[in-house]
Design an enzyme around this catalytic site. Sequence first.
Site, mmCIF file in Angstrom:
data_model
loop_
_atom_site.group_PDB
_atom_site.id
_atom_site.type_symbol
_atom_site.label_atom_id
_atom_site.label_comp_id
_atom_site.label_asym_id
_atom_site.label_seq_id
_atom_site.Cartn_x
_atom_site.Cartn_y
_atom_site.Cartn_z
ATOM 1 N N ARG A 76 0.860 -1.159 -0.053
ATOM 2 C CA ARG A 76 -0.048 -0.124 0.115
ATOM 3 C C ARG A 76 0.759 1.025 -0.071
ATOM 4 O O ARG A 76 1.735 1.352 0.788
ATOM 5 C CB ARG A 76 -0.972 -0.192 1.376
ATOM 6 N N HIS A 120 -3.174 10.954 0.883
ATOM 7 C CA HIS A 120 -2.511 10.922 1.839
ATOM 8 C C HIS A 120 -1.998 12.124 2.538
ATOM 9 O O HIS A 120 -0.775 12.266 2.827
ATOM 10 C CB HIS A 120 -1.501 9.756 1.919
ATOM 11 N N GLU A 165 -7.581 8.229 6.140
ATOM 12 C CA GLU A 165 -8.052 8.971 7.520
ATOM 13 C C GLU A 165 -8.701 10.474 7.290
ATOM 14 O O GLU A 165 -7.763 11.421 7.669
ATOM 15 C CB GLU A 165 -6.917 9.031 8.343
ATOM 16 N N ASN A 290 -7.408 1.616 9.954
ATOM 17 C CA ASN A 290 -5.948 1.777 10.295
ATOM 18 C C ASN A 290 -6.248 1.717 11.958
ATOM 19 O O ASN A 290 -7.047 2.645 12.540
ATOM 20 C CB ASN A 290 -5.685 3.304 10.037
ATOM 21 N N TYR A 292 -4.294 1.308 15.734
ATOM 22 C CA TYR A 292 -3.140 1.491 16.530
ATOM 23 C C TYR A 292 -3.378 1.133 17.652
ATOM 24 O O TYR A 292 -2.487 0.329 18.591
ATOM 25 C CB TYR A 292 -2.444 2.708 16.326
ATOM 26 N N GLU A 350 -3.591 -0.305 7.722
ATOM 27 C CA GLU A 350 -2.305 0.064 8.638
ATOM 28 C C GLU A 350 -2.566 -0.624 10.173
ATOM 29 O O GLU A 350 -3.616 -0.458 10.693
ATOM 30 C CB GLU A 350 -2.170 1.773 8.979
HETATM 31 N N1 LIG Z 1 1.056 8.212 13.995
HETATM 32 N N2 LIG Z 1 1.154 7.463 13.204
HETATM 33 C C1 LIG Z 1 1.563 6.308 12.351
HETATM 34 C C2 LIG Z 1 0.674 6.318 10.838
HETATM 35 C C3 LIG Z 1 0.884 7.821 10.234
HETATM 36 O O1 LIG Z 1 2.496 7.559 9.746
HETATM 37 C C4 LIG Z 1 0.296 7.320 8.947
HETATM 38 O O2 LIG Z 1 0.610 8.322 7.811
HETATM 39 C C5 LIG Z 1 -1.183 7.650 8.989
HETATM 40 O O3 LIG Z 1 -2.020 7.371 8.177
HETATM 41 C C6 LIG Z 1 -1.903 7.048 10.483
HETATM 42 O O4 LIG Z 1 -1.522 7.714 11.508
HETATM 43 C C7 LIG Z 1 -1.008 6.681 11.487
#
Ligand SMILES: N#[N+]C[C@@H]1[C@@H](O)[C@H](O)[C@@H](O)[C@@H]2O[C@H]12
Length: 445
Positions: A76, A120, A165, A290, A292, A350
């Site tokens: 991706r 992005h 996001e 995504n 975390y 993610e």
């Molecule tokens: N913070 N963090 C890591 C990660 C970021 O690096 C990504 O660009 C985003 O899509 C999402 O926030 C997650």
Amino acid sequence: MAAPFPDDFLWGAATSAYQIEGSPLADGAGPSIWHRFAHTPGRVAGHDTGDLACDHYHRSLEDVALMAELGLSAYRFSLAWGRVLPEGRGAVNSRGLDFYERLVDALLEHGIQPMATLYHWDLPVALHERGGWLNPDSPHWFAEYAGTVFRALDDRVPLWITLNEPWVVTVPGYLDGQLAPGHRDLFEPPRVANHLLLAHAEAVAAYRALGRHRIGLAVNLEPQHPASPSPADLEAARRRDAFINRWFLDALVFGRYPEELADIFGPAWPEFSAESLAKIRCPGDFIGVNYYSRGLVRAAPEAPPLDAIRITPTDAELTAMDWEVYPEGLTETLLWLRDRYANPPLYITENGAAFDDPPPRDGLVEDPRRVAYLRAHIRAAATALEQGVDLRGYCVWSLLDNFEWAEGYSKRFGLYQVDPGDRTRRPKTSACFYREVIRSRGAAV
Ligand SMILES: N#[N+]C[C@@H]1[C@@H](O)[C@H](O)[C@@H](O)[C@@H]2O[C@H]12
């Protein structure tokens, strides 16, 4: 453990253009809001910028070789809008498109499925200066860009993500000002969010015109748990769940915004017409997740407009981002999606963790905490699969240590360490672990 992962399950890794490519203005590319934001003093830790990043713009074939070594079945990545359309609209920059065509062709040569993200976070400055996502024309700009890229690449790219996001584009970008373009305004976020959803819908319509059917949107999701059983904390968790988890997905799937948002934004929340709401109802073909961590939430009247804040637990393992390691929240999130939105096809687009990794020894970086994080979260995904979730892939964030937005290069999520000097890539033990997971189709977790 018995691997519940089907043979066609996609094992991937994820990156984004501004975070890894470098050379943001090379070969006719136009600057993005992140180029401008990173070059604004005080916005990014250590005054870091994406001017060099991982130098992926010049090392993309080397990086595809690393992906092949890992045995990835998907990769991706995102396209920089300003490389393709330097002014955001109009003239196409063929040298910018050529870079992505070479990348896609190299992936296909190695049997790796490209999963391309159109946006992005790196809006062309030329469009920002026309109001950016605040401009009612922004959905049309995005559809023009999407159509340009579809025509160039859709014969080779099987999976598309329109926006990454949109909540982060909206809230850190326009409400609290932490990320580009750094606005702090209560009235802008609802309009930005609505334009992003319209942009997604117009891009999907452009894609459908090509007769294709594998396009979705990637959202950041985190289960919201009250810090105490008090009514105030329960209410705060409910509000934050609407604010983070349901804002965009309810709009996409149901064509309506959660009612809590009108309470949260008050007079700043517009009256959206039935026609406008009908237009944003566009679930696409899958949801990108995504994940975390979770949110542990307490009521916070001192923190308007949400009156709720996420707190850091004192008795839990934390990553370098001070995010709780909470793998069960991934299972909870996937089951929630199954139940709320009628079991849509899902990809984990993610999942990963930042830790303060040691220097390499004999060319290898020991990162046992990241191995443990990935193991626990892949297991959590397996648990959801076994309960009927239509999960079709998993992407580690990230392939490489990279530019972590306002944190600069201080926070490292990669399976490969990138030398801050010469940008040499060195594998971490998490890369070796993930290669074994892929080889065993998930049995090795
Ligand atoms: N913070 N963090 C890591 C990660 C970021 O690096 C990504 O660009 C985003 O899509 C999402 O926030 C997650």
